[in-house]
Design a protein around this motif. Structure first.
Motif: not given
Length: 217
Positions: A77-79, A81-89, A92-103
């Motif tokens: 599911g995470a992958r 969603w990233k593919a639909e947004k064109g994100f390649t961090p 596995l998980f990233c924010s709506h800007r495509g950046r890795p989450w900070k806790h």
């Protein structure tokens, strides 16, 4: 500071239903594994295989999680969603800007969607540990699953579960099986508590009159 209680399954699901996709999948991962949020934020795509994935947790320890159908669904599911947004961090998980989450960023965003529940990611860790203890998993298994450095951290879930069970049994004994109720329908003989048959042997004492009750829970 008072220790936070575990989140309930209902609270977990209610918040999940309110989260946007970029948060939903990591929330599911936290609930299913009980891992620390810092480990989920830094879970790398390169550390995921078909059989397991590995995270870096407290003290730079590496913890390996076997792949299950539920975890595979989260990863897919995470992958997707990233593919639909064109994100390649790299994570596995990233924010709506495509950046890795900070806790701290994830926790801050979570407060916007949790409403009046005020549940933190760490309470999902307590939820997972409590569920393991309630299903009679040993402290060693809980320690391995949650990555505790010290066994005593895992034993607290078992101790807390035992206290909750005893409290529940005491309530049953007080309301249904104590001789002060004078209920022949709830006793084999007056003054002799009736035995309840559940799954595990345990003795409860009526806090009202001191009746002894053998319970198989």
């Amino acid at each position: 500071m008072e220790k936070r209680r575990p989140a309930t399954v209902d609270e977990f699901q209610r918040i999940a239903d309110a989260l946007p996709p970029q948060m939903y999948w990591m929330w599911q991962m936290l609930g299913l594994t009980g891992m620390r949020i810092s480990a989920a934020c830094t879970l790398l795509e390169s550390d995921i295989t078909d059989r397991f994935f590995t995270v870096t947790t407290k003290g730079n320890k590496r913890v390996e999680y076997p792949m299950s159908p539920a975890l595979r669904e989260v990863i897919q599911g995470a992958r997707q969603w990233k593919a639909e947004k064109g994100f390649t961090p790299p994570t596995l998980f990233c924010s709506h800007r495509g950046r890795p989450w900070k806790h701290y960023t994830f926790s801050e965003q979570l407060r916007r969607y949790s409403g009046d529940l005020h549940i933190t990611p760490h309470q999902l860790r307590h939820m997972a540990g409590t569920i393991m203890a309630e299903n009679n998993l040993s402290a060693d298994i809980i320690q391995a699953s949650l990555g505790h450095e010290h066994r005593v951290s895992s034993e607290q879930y078992i101790d807390q579960t035992s206290k909750m069970r005893y409290k529940a049994l005491s309530v049953v004994a007080k309301n249904l099986h104590c001789k002060c109720k004078k209920s022949r329908t709830m006793s084999d003989n007056e003054g002799q508590p009736k035995t309840i048959r559940t799954n595990e042997r345990q003795e409860a004492t009526c806090p009202c009159c001191g009746c002894k009750l053998l319970v198989i829970q």
